[in-house]
Scaffold this active site. Structure first.
Site, PDB file in Angstrom:
ATOM      1  N   ASP A  73       0.823  -1.217   0.000  1.00 46.40           N
ATOM      2  CA  ASP A  73       0.000   0.000   0.000  1.00 46.40           C
ATOM      3  C   ASP A  73       0.857   1.267   0.000  1.00 46.40           C
ATOM      4  O   ASP A  73       2.062   1.233   0.300  1.00 46.40           O
ATOM      5  CB  ASP A  73      -0.916  -0.036   1.241  1.00 46.40           C
ATOM      6  CG  ASP A  73      -2.262   0.615   0.978  1.00 46.40           C
ATOM      7  OD1 ASP A  73      -2.359   1.436   0.040  1.00 46.40           O
ATOM      8  OD2 ASP A  73      -3.214   0.323   1.724  1.00 46.40           O
ATOM      9  N   ASP A  85     -10.774   1.941  -3.458  1.00 49.57           N
ATOM     10  CA  ASP A  85     -11.259   1.616  -2.111  1.00 49.57           C
ATOM     11  C   ASP A  85     -12.776   1.522  -2.091  1.00 49.57           C
ATOM     12  O   ASP A  85     -13.357   1.066  -1.115  1.00 49.57           O
ATOM     13  CB  ASP A  85     -10.799   2.670  -1.089  1.00 49.57           C
ATOM     14  CG  ASP A  85      -9.456   2.300  -0.481  1.00 49.57           C
ATOM     15  OD1 ASP A  85      -8.911   1.241  -0.841  1.00 49.57           O
ATOM     16  OD2 ASP A  85      -8.939   3.072   0.354  1.00 49.57           O
TER      17      ASP A  85
HETATM   18  C1  GLA Z   1      -5.776   1.851   2.245  1.00 53.03           C
HETATM   19  C2  GLA Z   1      -6.178   0.724   1.322  1.00 53.03           C
HETATM   20  C3  GLA Z   1      -7.277  -0.076   1.966  1.00 53.03           C
HETATM   21  C4  GLA Z   1      -6.799  -0.619   3.288  1.00 53.03           C
HETATM   22  C5  GLA Z   1      -6.338   0.509   4.172  1.00 53.03           C
HETATM   23  C6  GLA Z   1      -5.687  -0.010   5.436  1.00 53.03           C
HETATM   24  O1  GLA Z   1      -6.802   2.774   2.374  1.00 53.03           O
HETATM   25  O2  GLA Z   1      -6.571   1.229   0.091  1.00 53.03           O
HETATM   26  O3  GLA Z   1      -7.672  -1.126   1.117  1.00 53.03           O
HETATM   27  O4  GLA Z   1      -5.755  -1.539   3.062  1.00 53.03           O
HETATM   28  O5  GLA Z   1      -5.393   1.334   3.502  1.00 53.03           O
HETATM   29  O6  GLA Z   1      -5.242   1.003   6.241  1.00 53.03           O
END
Ligand code: GLA
Length: 705
Positions: A444, A508
């Site tokens: 990420d 997301d």
């Molecule tokens: C980001 C990612 C999510 C999740 C969060 C965790 O927003 O896009 O899918 O993994 O971080 O903190």
């Protein structure tokens, strides 16, 4: 004095590119389009495409060609700009040497006054994607700062008068915008250290009749600059390259700088363009794609538990996952150090004993015993100010000395240009991967790069190279581990990262209506198997929308399917529907992930439809997002079928509960109708799509009967 014009011709399977080189003068694009006959006279092609001079123009009208510069009165976008100290240095590059072998061309240009040497390289790769790159070498005696060096300058063939670009924000990526190129063109850029949610380094050029399209992209995970300008003569120039702001690239005498590549492709329509890009990714970009096994169904803990996790909850989630037919259990954020919320502990990559008192292994054993493999979330490029790492090394983050360190999501960015930082991250992740059976990393990146600077000055470009080095080193040490690129969703989706990753997290937002649009946009360039597409909860936590499981699950099948919700909070009916769709996905994933993708058009703007074809089989998704104006929505017309072949058409169950009562002749759809490809393409099939949030799957099987 200009020498005799020479022509460099490249041929792909479906396209021809012709470049004219006037030695000592310029190199220009003569032709980009469908493949030409081997006997086409290039001289005639060139001359018949030239215009004469008009009033109030330089006596020899400027030719920007493949390396536009502000010279000879050319006021268009530039592909190269350099400085000597504070002073902008004018350049006048002239082609000196060139070579071409039918698939690849290279043109060497020289600026006599500075001693700078430029190199342009274009090559046709798998999928007829033309890969373009430029390099600059300093053969002079003084250091030269490079403010601009594009990867690609493409004189846009005149028929292209519209551009499709993307806008977007967190959880609403890839919003498509189509507009006339117009008299001014457009500028698109990112300055956040990554391409961003707006997918701005992907674009298309179309002609008004929609029978020709060019797709172009910069294969780079850092900032980019794209300019398309048209001038009073009606010429348009597209220039794409990395952003090189702030004098980060300085070439001392003898040094050379090469840009990342840009790719572009030409096709007769958007479906054909998508298929070229998909082939290019599968054969050229995605690491070891030929050896990939089936894309396993994921269950990711984020939307199920977020930070509220412990061993018992994870075990229960793993049980639920296995019961649904999930094949990979992914432990998302919250498993390490003191990370009980998003304010702390990034950088401290040690398993939290609060969450997992017995460590990761018992959970991994449990997951594996239920037939799944195990994946783990990491965000290696970041550090929380509240972390042991930051307390020990406050100077390890990108920062400007003496200035405030502002956070985003309460975090700062580690300086990957420093060997000590990169070594630390390699050692931590390598240790995790070495000690535990981890099949997949969700990598990420949840903060923009500001300031993109360190003690040596601007560092945004080097930071992205540092990321690549770290990823390459980890991949070499753990070649079997799959990696997903996530940046708060689709904030970093490009062919630079995808040459090191196995999938992207598309957004997301798991709202299936949003997902239809987002996946369709990504699928213009990326094959379905790399687009992470999950069934989210209802109501959706971001949009608040409630959608049936049937709709959510059908939409998630068109991508790399997963579950991002707590099965424990689903009704029995929802779990049953989800289980059935996961089983369907498994039986169709060879078609979805190995085939050609066809973008189906439908006159109702609320209907979104895709068809994937492989071998003798095909699976289509037809989804209605809104209330249709009429009861009987126009038939869903297939495309891409062999008109003379016959296909058995069935509607795989489960069927959408409400809509199925409007389906005529239920039983006949279970047995299937045998229709010609021509009938399916021209007339199509009648499906009940009057109600919002209705989705149907359509199965096609080529038959002799
Ligand atoms: C980001 C990612 C999510 C999740 C969060 C965790 O927003 O896009 O899918 O993994 O971080 O903190």
């Amino acid at each position: 004095m200009a020498g005799e014009t020479e022509y460099l011709r490249l041929d792909g399977d479906t396209i021809t590119v012709v470049v004219a080189v006037v030695p000592g003068e310029y190199a220009d694009l003569v032709y980009l389009g469908p493949k030409l006959d081997a006997h086409e006279q290039l001289h005639a092609l060139h001359r018949s495409g030239l215009y004469g001079a008009h009033e109030s123009q330089p006596d020899s009208p400027p030719v920007g060609g493949l390396l536009p510069e502000p010279k000879h009165g050319d006021a268009g976008p530039v592909a190269v700009a350099v400085r000597d100290g504070a002073q902008r240095v004018p350049t006048d590059f002239r082609p000196m040497r060139h070579e071409a072998d039918g698939r690849k061309l290279a043109i060497a240009l020289e600026d006599a006054a500075t001693g700078l040497q430029a190199q342009i390289e274009w090559s046709i790769e798998a999928g007829d994607a033309v890969r373009a790159q430029m390099a600059l070498a300093n053969d002079g005696d003084v250091p030269i700062a490079v403010d601009r060096l594009a990867a690609l300058a493409l004189p846009v063939p005149r028929r292209f008068d519209e551009a499709i670009t993307y806008a977007g924000r967190w959880a609403a990526e890839m919003q498509e915008h189509r507009a006339a190129i117009g008299p001014r063109g457009f500028v698109s850029r990112s300055r956040r250290g990554k391409p961003g949610f707006d997918g701005g380094n992907w674009l298309m050029l179309c002609d008004g009749n929609d029978d020709a399209v060019i797709g172009a992209h910069l294969c780079w995970s850092g900032d980019y600059d794209t300019v398309l300008e048209s001038d009073a003569d009606g010429r348009a120039m597209l220039v794409i390259g990395p952003a090189l702001e702030g004098g980060e690239i300085v070439l001392t005498p003898g040094e050379r700088f090469e840009t990342q590549a840009a790719v572009f492709a030409y096709a007769e329509d958007r479906t054909a363009l998508g298929q070229l890009f998909h082939r290019h990714l599968r054969e050229e970009v995605l690491p070891g794609r030929a050896g990939w096994g089936p894309r396993k169904v994921h269950l990711n803990s984020w939307e199920a538990l977020a930070f509220d996790m412990d061993e018992a909850k994870l075990i229960a989630l793993a049980d639920d996952a296995a019961d649904l037919g999930v094949e990979r259990f992914v432990l998302d954020d919250g498993w390490f150090a003191g990370r009980r919320n998003d304010r702390t502990s990034l950088g401290d990559w040690e398993v939290s004993r609060d969450v997992l008192p017995n460590g990761l292994d018992p959970l991994i054993d449990y997951v594996e015993a239920r037939g799944m493999d195990f994946g783990l979330w990491v965000e290696p490029e970041m550090v929380s100010p509240d972390s042991d790492l930051y307390r020990a090394h406050p100077d390890w983050c990108l920062h400007e000395e003496g200035r405030e360190r502002r956070t985003q999501r309460h975090q700062l960015v580690l300086d990957l240009t420093r060997a000590a930082v990169s070594d630390y991250l390699f050692e931590r992740i390598d240790a995790l991967l070495g000690a535990h059976r981890i099949a997949y990393l969700k990598w990420d990146h949840n903060r923009d790069l500001f300031p993109a600077a360190n003690a040596d000055g601007p560092a945004g470009y080097a930071q992205t190279l540092g990321l690549y080095r770290l990823l390459d080193r980890l991949r070499a040490a753990h070649p079997a581990v799959e990696i997903e690129s996530c940046a708060s969703g689709g904030g970093r989706v490009d062919l630079g990262i995808l040459s090191r990753c196995n999938r992207i997290w598309a957004s997301d937002s798991n709202d299936a209506i949003e997902r239809l649009r987002i996946v369709r946009s990504w699928a213009q360039f990326l094959p379905l198997e790399v687009i992470g597409n999950h069934v989210g909860p209802s109501p959706n936590p971001i949009t608040g929308r409630r959608l049936s499981m049937d709709f959510r699950a059908k939409v998630a099948m068109f991508g790399h399917m997963g579950v991002e919700a707590d099965p424990g909070s689903m009704t029995d009916g929802e779990r049953k529907a989800l289980r059935a769709h996961i089983a369907l996905y498994k039986s169709w994933r060879d078609v979805l992930h190995g085939g050609v993708l066809v973008r189906l058009d439908h006159p109702d703007q609320g209907v979104s439809a895709l068809l994937s074809l492989a071998g003798n089989r095909g699976l289509a998704l037809a989804a209605q997002t809104r209330v249709a104006a009429t009861y009987d929505v126009a038939p869903v017309r297939m495309a891409g079928l062999d008109p003379d072949a016959r296909y058995r058409v069935t509607l795989p169950e489960p069927w959408p509960r409400k809509a199925m009562r409007y389906l005529a002749n239920h039983e006949s759809w279970r047995e299937g109708h045998v229709l010609s490809g021509r009938a399916l393409v021209e007339r199509g099939i009648a499906l009940p799509l009057a109600h919002p949030e209705t989705a149907w799957l359509v199965a096609l099987e080529r038959t002799d009967g």
